[in-house]
Motif scaffolding. Structure first.
Motif, short mmCIF file in Angstrom:
data_model
loop_
_atom_site.label_atom_id
_atom_site.label_comp_id
_atom_site.label_asym_id
_atom_site.label_seq_id
_atom_site.Cartn_x
_atom_site.Cartn_y
_atom_site.Cartn_z
N GLU A 217 0.82 -1.21 0.00
CA GLU A 217 0.00 0.00 0.00
C GLU A 217 0.86 1.26 0.00
OE1 GLU A 217 -2.35 -3.38 1.50
OE2 GLU A 217 -0.37 -2.55 2.00
N LEU A 218 1.95 1.26 0.78
CA LEU A 218 2.83 2.43 0.80
C LEU A 218 3.57 2.56 -0.53
CD1 LEU A 218 4.14 4.83 2.14
CD2 LEU A 218 5.82 3.29 3.18
N MET A 219 3.97 1.44 -1.12
CA MET A 219 4.67 1.50 -2.41
C MET A 219 3.77 2.05 -3.51
SD MET A 219 6.99 -1.97 -2.38
CE MET A 219 7.83 -1.53 -3.89
N ALA A 220 2.49 1.65 -3.49
CA ALA A 220 1.55 2.20 -4.47
C ALA A 220 1.38 3.70 -4.27
CB ALA A 220 0.20 1.48 -4.36
N PHE A 221 1.28 4.11 -3.01
CA PHE A 221 1.17 5.53 -2.67
C PHE A 221 2.43 6.27 -3.10
CE2 PHE A 221 1.48 9.11 0.29
CZ PHE A 221 0.18 9.60 0.29
N GLN A 222 3.59 5.67 -2.85
CA GLN A 222 4.87 6.26 -3.22
C GLN A 222 4.99 6.42 -4.74
OE1 GLN A 222 8.11 3.68 -2.25
NE2 GLN A 222 9.68 5.03 -3.06
N ASN A 223 4.56 5.41 -5.48
CA ASN A 223 4.62 5.48 -6.95
C ASN A 223 3.75 6.60 -7.50
OD1 ASN A 223 6.38 3.32 -7.12
ND2 ASN A 223 4.75 1.81 -7.28
N HIS A 224 2.62 6.84 -6.85
CA HIS A 224 1.71 7.88 -7.32
C HIS A 224 2.30 9.27 -7.11
CE1 HIS A 224 -2.20 9.65 -8.37
NE2 HIS A 224 -2.03 10.47 -7.35
N TYR A 225 2.94 9.49 -5.95
CA TYR A 225 3.45 10.83 -5.63
C TYR A 225 4.91 11.03 -6.04
CZ TYR A 225 -0.79 12.00 -3.07
OH TYR A 225 -2.09 12.28 -2.74
N GLY A 226 5.67 9.93 -6.25
CA GLY A 226 7.01 10.05 -6.78
C GLY A 226 8.12 10.33 -5.79
N PHE A 227 7.89 10.15 -4.49
CA PHE A 227 8.94 10.42 -3.51
C PHE A 227 9.71 9.14 -3.17
CE2 PHE A 227 5.06 9.44 -1.17
CZ PHE A 227 5.48 8.50 -0.25
N ASP A 228 10.90 9.32 -2.59
CA ASP A 228 11.72 8.20 -2.11
C ASP A 228 11.41 7.96 -0.65
OD1 ASP A 228 13.25 6.66 -3.72
OD2 ASP A 228 14.96 8.02 -3.77
N VAL A 229 11.65 6.73 -0.18
CA VAL A 229 11.45 6.39 1.23
C VAL A 229 12.76 5.88 1.81
CG1 VAL A 229 10.26 4.89 2.87
CG2 VAL A 229 9.01 5.84 0.94
N GLN A 230 13.17 6.46 2.92
CA GLN A 230 14.35 6.01 3.64
C GLN A 230 13.89 5.52 5.01
OE1 GLN A 230 17.24 9.18 3.78
NE2 GLN A 230 16.83 9.78 1.67
N VAL A 231 14.20 4.27 5.33
CA VAL A 231 13.76 3.68 6.60
C VAL A 231 14.94 3.65 7.56
CG1 VAL A 231 12.73 1.66 7.70
CG2 VAL A 231 12.08 2.27 5.36
N CYS A 232 14.74 4.18 8.76
CA CYS A 232 15.79 4.20 9.76
C CYS A 232 16.11 2.78 10.24
CB CYS A 232 15.37 5.03 10.97
SG CYS A 232 15.09 6.77 10.60
N ASN A 233 17.29 2.60 10.75
CA ASN A 233 17.66 1.33 11.38
C ASN A 233 16.86 1.14 12.66
OD1 ASN A 233 19.80 0.40 9.58
ND2 ASN A 233 20.93 2.19 10.31
#
Length: 460
Positions: A217-233
């Motif tokens: 669901e987040l990846m679909a949302f990310q693809n629509h808006y075009g931003f990158d996601v960085q996940v903390c350790n």
């Protein structure tokens, strides 16, 4: 239909690697039309890189082309102007060079931009356009009762500006809906967003390659808006220290005394107004106002998509023999639910909808957590006021009192004040504060001359 990870891979090859549709189709071993469909649906904009030399660099022409490329980078790839179109635009302004010169400049610009972007992620300072997001739990007062607020906060470390949206929970529907509202408040989409291992966003903290796996669901949302996601350790909150500090800043400067609100929309506007005023102060390090730095940073954000992204979750539900199903740890009764099959529950951040397989809506209501509240401990507060009746006038709880009761207690005589406080304490043994307010005259007492002067009479 392709998996979300495959769609994401196609978009990376198309928008970031610059591969042709044919090359993507061959690499992914899919039909050309399928590659075209998924590759051009969204875009990943690129940032502007300053030119260094050549005829295009010494006059205004290179600057003009850079501006156009930067503008187009914020659009979907299929909407961007070609080299020939950019050359024709330059000719309108009297450009004396050739088409080849323009193509060479654009090629160098793109190569430099890609190199600079990779280098940027290695720097210790935060790149412009990068955001950090996290939840913070606060309290507010709604209709005389305490409501837990899960404030989703987005901080931009470069300018130190922040935006916040109050939500009733931290589930996936709230998280994605909150991000939508934050993007709208910011007037654009961050280039990248740093998050911790939120359950609505990350389904696996680390895979075999050592990378976090995002939810579909987040990846679909990310693809629509075009931003990158960085996940903390894991257990590394310092990696998003900017938003961690913003959570504390908002809590101590706005929620230290729980604000009185009408609903979540009202609180959203209150937070928006407070954070807009906060931009007038000077940045703690850069000796510039936050507002000035934000105006500079805002220009680097991606544009909001023209098409709205609906946030909802659709699930097939089963009811028990009492026509009930469980939602948010509460049993919900659906009249005659056994007469329909299948039944679907469509979940939004604030509401839910029960729909039959034929599309008939059987039930629509607020989600149970929208009604979750806690009573203010009025008995304990009033007992404290009995010892110091003068404190009512400036108590932090004064604004939470219902209007009639507040005016009833705030009389000049401290002796009468104590008497009336004791009367309210006695009523609280059998009624709550809201009920006392609704039946004020019935519970407190009524006389003929009280109608014209209801708060000036001293009752025994």
């Amino acid at each position: 239909m392709l998996a979300m990870s495959e769609v994401h891979c196609i978009k990376l090859m198309r928008n970031q690697k610059g591969l042709s549709i044919s090359k993507i189709a061959k690499t992914m071993n899919i039909n050309w039309r399928t590659a075209k469909k998924y590759a051009d649906k969204d875009q990943v904009p690129t940032s502007k890189i300053q030119s260094k030399k050549g005829m295009m660099y010494e006059e205004r022409w290179g600057e003009m082309v850079c501006d156009w490329l930067e503008e187009d980078a914020r659009l979907k790839k299929k909407l961007r102007r070609t080299n020939k179109q950019l050359f024709q635009e330059l000719l309108k302004y009297g450009f004396p060079g050739s088409y080849r010169t323009v193509c060479q400049f654009i090629s160098d610009w793109r190569a430099t931009e890609e190199s600079q972007k990779d280098k940027g992620y290695e720097r210790l300072n935060h790149p412009i356009g990068e955001a950090q997001v996290d939840f913070g739990i606060m309290e507010a007062v709604l209709e005389g009762e305490i409501v837990d607020i899960h404030a989703l906060i987005m901080s931009f470390p470069y300018s130190n500006v922040a935006f916040s949206v109050p939500l009733p929970s931290e589930n996936q529907e709230c998280f994605l809906s909150g991000l939508k509202q934050l993007f709208e408040q910011a007037g654009g989409v961050p280039k990248s967003i740093r998050i911790d291992n939120l359950t609505p966003a990350v389904k696996k903290v680390r895979d075999s390659n050592g990378e976090a796996q995002l939810t579909d669901e987040l990846m679909a949302f990310q693809n629509h808006y075009g931003f990158d996601v960085q996940v903390c350790n894991p257990r590394s909150g310092h990696e998003k220290g900017s938003v961690e500090r913003k959570v504390g800043y908002i809590r101590y400067n706005f929620f230290s005394v729980p604000p009185v609100i009408k609903d979540f929309d009202d609180l959203t506007e209150q937070l928006k107004e407070v954070l807009q005023k906060d931009r007038q102060r000077e940045h703690y390090k850069k000796q510039e106002s936050i507002e000035y730095l934000w105006e500079e940073e805002q220009k680097k954000l991606y544009k909001l998509p023209e098409e709205d992204y609906p946030v909802f979750k659709e699930t097939l539900i089963k009811v028990n023999k009492y026509n009930e199903f469980k939602l948010d740890q509460h049993l919900i009764h659906i009249p005659k639910a056994k007469n329909y099959y299948p039944l679907y529950c469509i979940l939004y951040w604030d509401q839910y909808r029960i729909v039959t397989g034929n599309g008939e809506i059987l039930l629509t209501d607020f989600r149970p957590y929208m009604k979750k509240r806690r009573l203010i401990p009025w008995s304990d507060i009033l007992k404290d006021w009995m010892h110091k009746p003068r404190v009512i006038g400036h108590s932090r709880y004064k604004e939470y009192l219902p209007a009639r009761i507040r005016e009833y207690l705030l009389v000049p005589s401290l002796a009468i004040r104590k008497q009336r406080i004791n009367e309210i304490i006695s009523l609280l043994l059998q009624h709550d504060m809201k009920e006392i307010e609704e039946h004020f005259y019935e519970y407190i007492g009524q006389r003929d001359n009280e109608i014209n002067h209801p708060y000036e009479v001293e009752w025994s």
